[in-house]
Design a protein around this motif. Sequence first.
Motif, PDB file in Angstrom:
ATOM      1  N   GLY A  85       0.921  -1.047  -0.027  1.00 27.13           N
ATOM      2  CA  GLY A  85      -0.022   0.152   0.051  1.00 27.13           C
ATOM      3  C   GLY A  85       0.808   1.279  -0.114  1.00 27.13           C
ATOM      4  N   VAL A  86       0.112   2.386   0.123  1.00 25.64           N
ATOM      5  CA  VAL A  86       0.835   3.690   0.222  1.00 25.64           C
ATOM      6  C   VAL A  86       1.177   4.077   1.668  1.00 25.64           C
ATOM      7  CG1 VAL A  86       0.534   5.978  -0.520  1.00 25.64           C
ATOM      8  CG2 VAL A  86      -0.413   4.227  -1.797  1.00 25.64           C
ATOM      9  N   PHE A  87       2.334   4.539   1.808  1.00 26.80           N
ATOM     10  CA  PHE A  87       2.940   4.962   3.224  1.00 26.80           C
ATOM     11  C   PHE A  87       3.584   6.346   2.841  1.00 26.80           C
ATOM     12  CE2 PHE A  87       5.516   1.522   1.542  1.00 26.80           C
ATOM     13  CZ  PHE A  87       6.776   2.295   1.691  1.00 26.80           C
ATOM     14  N   GLU A  88       4.122   6.946   3.887  1.00 22.58           N
ATOM     15  CA  GLU A  88       4.624   7.939   3.814  1.00 22.58           C
ATOM     16  C   GLU A  88       6.261   7.598   4.563  1.00 22.58           C
ATOM     17  OE1 GLU A  88       4.233  12.205   3.851  1.00 22.58           O
ATOM     18  OE2 GLU A  88       2.871  11.508   2.272  1.00 22.58           O
ATOM     19  N   PRO A 102       6.050  10.456  -0.448  1.00 24.82           N
ATOM     20  CA  PRO A 102       5.062   9.396  -0.297  1.00 24.82           C
ATOM     21  C   PRO A 102       5.828   8.096  -1.037  1.00 24.82           C
ATOM     22  CG  PRO A 102       4.951  11.039  -2.105  1.00 24.82           C
ATOM     23  CD  PRO A 102       5.890  11.798  -1.108  1.00 24.82           C
ATOM     24  N   SER A 103       5.606   7.133  -0.469  1.00 28.64           N
ATOM     25  CA  SER A 103       5.829   5.925  -1.163  1.00 28.64           C
ATOM     26  C   SER A 103       5.810   5.646  -2.656  1.00 28.64           C
ATOM     27  CB  SER A 103       5.368   4.698  -0.545  1.00 28.64           C
ATOM     28  OG  SER A 103       4.111   4.525  -0.619  1.00 28.64           O
ATOM     29  N   ASP A 104       4.861   6.312  -3.282  1.00 30.46           N
ATOM     30  CA  ASP A 104       4.530   6.120  -4.632  1.00 30.46           C
ATOM     31  C   ASP A 104       5.880   6.705  -5.571  1.00 30.46           C
ATOM     32  OD1 ASP A 104       3.846   8.817  -4.323  1.00 30.46           O
ATOM     33  OD2 ASP A 104       1.860   8.390  -5.165  1.00 30.46           O
ATOM     34  N   LEU A 105       6.708   7.408  -4.884  1.00 29.56           N
ATOM     35  CA  LEU A 105       7.867   8.013  -5.796  1.00 29.56           C
ATOM     36  C   LEU A 105       8.886   6.890  -5.898  1.00 29.56           C
ATOM     37  CD1 LEU A 105       7.976  11.424  -4.316  1.00 29.56           C
ATOM     38  CD2 LEU A 105       6.786  10.912  -6.484  1.00 29.56           C
ATOM     39  N   LEU A 106       8.897   6.096  -4.995  1.00 26.51           N
ATOM     40  CA  LEU A 106       9.884   4.906  -5.037  1.00 26.51           C
ATOM     41  C   LEU A 106       9.717   3.922  -6.401  1.00 26.51           C
ATOM     42  CD1 LEU A 106       9.787   3.877  -1.280  1.00 26.51           C
ATOM     43  CD2 LEU A 106      11.222   5.545  -2.354  1.00 26.51           C
ATOM     44  N   ASP A 145      10.075  22.001  -7.125  1.00 30.48           N
ATOM     45  CA  ASP A 145      10.740  22.490  -5.610  1.00 30.48           C
ATOM     46  C   ASP A 145      10.467  21.392  -4.773  1.00 30.48           C
ATOM     47  OD1 ASP A 145      11.523  25.004  -6.691  1.00 30.48           O
ATOM     48  OD2 ASP A 145       9.686  25.965  -6.054  1.00 30.48           O
ATOM     49  N   ALA A 146       9.227  20.580  -4.976  1.00 29.59           N
ATOM     50  CA  ALA A 146       9.089  19.524  -3.865  1.00 29.59           C
ATOM     51  C   ALA A 146      10.039  18.503  -4.099  1.00 29.59           C
ATOM     52  CB  ALA A 146       7.597  18.909  -4.262  1.00 29.59           C
ATOM     53  N   MET A 147      10.396  18.117  -5.340  1.00 27.06           N
ATOM     54  CA  MET A 147      11.163  17.028  -5.452  1.00 27.06           C
ATOM     55  C   MET A 147      12.621  17.434  -5.240  1.00 27.06           C
ATOM     56  SD  MET A 147       9.742  14.167  -6.411  1.00 27.06           S
ATOM     57  CE  MET A 147      11.091  13.210  -7.046  1.00 27.06           C
ATOM     58  N   LEU A 148      13.011  18.528  -5.253  1.00 31.56           N
ATOM     59  CA  LEU A 148      14.387  18.957  -4.862  1.00 31.56           C
ATOM     60  C   LEU A 148      14.505  19.078  -3.405  1.00 31.56           C
ATOM     61  CD1 LEU A 148      15.064  22.000  -7.487  1.00 31.56           C
ATOM     62  CD2 LEU A 148      16.113  19.658  -7.454  1.00 31.56           C
ATOM     63  N   SER A 149      13.451  19.422  -2.873  1.00 30.38           N
ATOM     64  CA  SER A 149      13.661  19.371  -1.016  1.00 30.38           C
ATOM     65  C   SER A 149      13.691  17.951  -0.721  1.00 30.38           C
ATOM     66  CB  SER A 149      12.288  20.046  -0.733  1.00 30.38           C
ATOM     67  OG  SER A 149      11.084  19.218  -0.803  1.00 30.38           O
TER      68      SER A 149
END
Length: 162
Positions: A85-88, A102-106, A145-149
Amino acid sequence: MLKEHMLRGLRSVSLFVLAVFFLPAVSEFEKLTVTGPSATAFVTYDLTELQSMPEVIVNTTTPWTDGMQEFRGVPLAALLPDMVGVFELRLTAINDYVVTMPSDLLTDSIPIVAYERNGMLMSIRDKGPFWLIFPFDDSDIFTTDAMLSRSIWQLFRIEILQ
């Protein structure tokens, strides 16, 4: 002559005291701890353990370095237990900088927890010993900006949140 000798002795004693009191604190940051989702679930990786895992190399430019860089590390997903599932994730740096992701970026290969940049281990002064790296040049998605952070350096703790 005696004064110079005394100053050298005092300098040596001062360096010894600094080493005794401050080196253990630095060495704790040379490990990466993954915790969660339960309070009792955690694992700590040292550099040798990370280097023994299958590595990924990411060649990319970054906003914080000059020119093309080669990063060597392990996929972040490889450090996490099998989660459904999705997790942080909450990622924490030595200086207490915290970011969530968020885990969906992995994926199976990115982002990586880099431990080498251009063939050299990264010191704390050089954004190390661990730096979360995305392939910034591969897509505009990675340069928001979100990804760079989320490209957190001096990473030492990863918490899985539910």
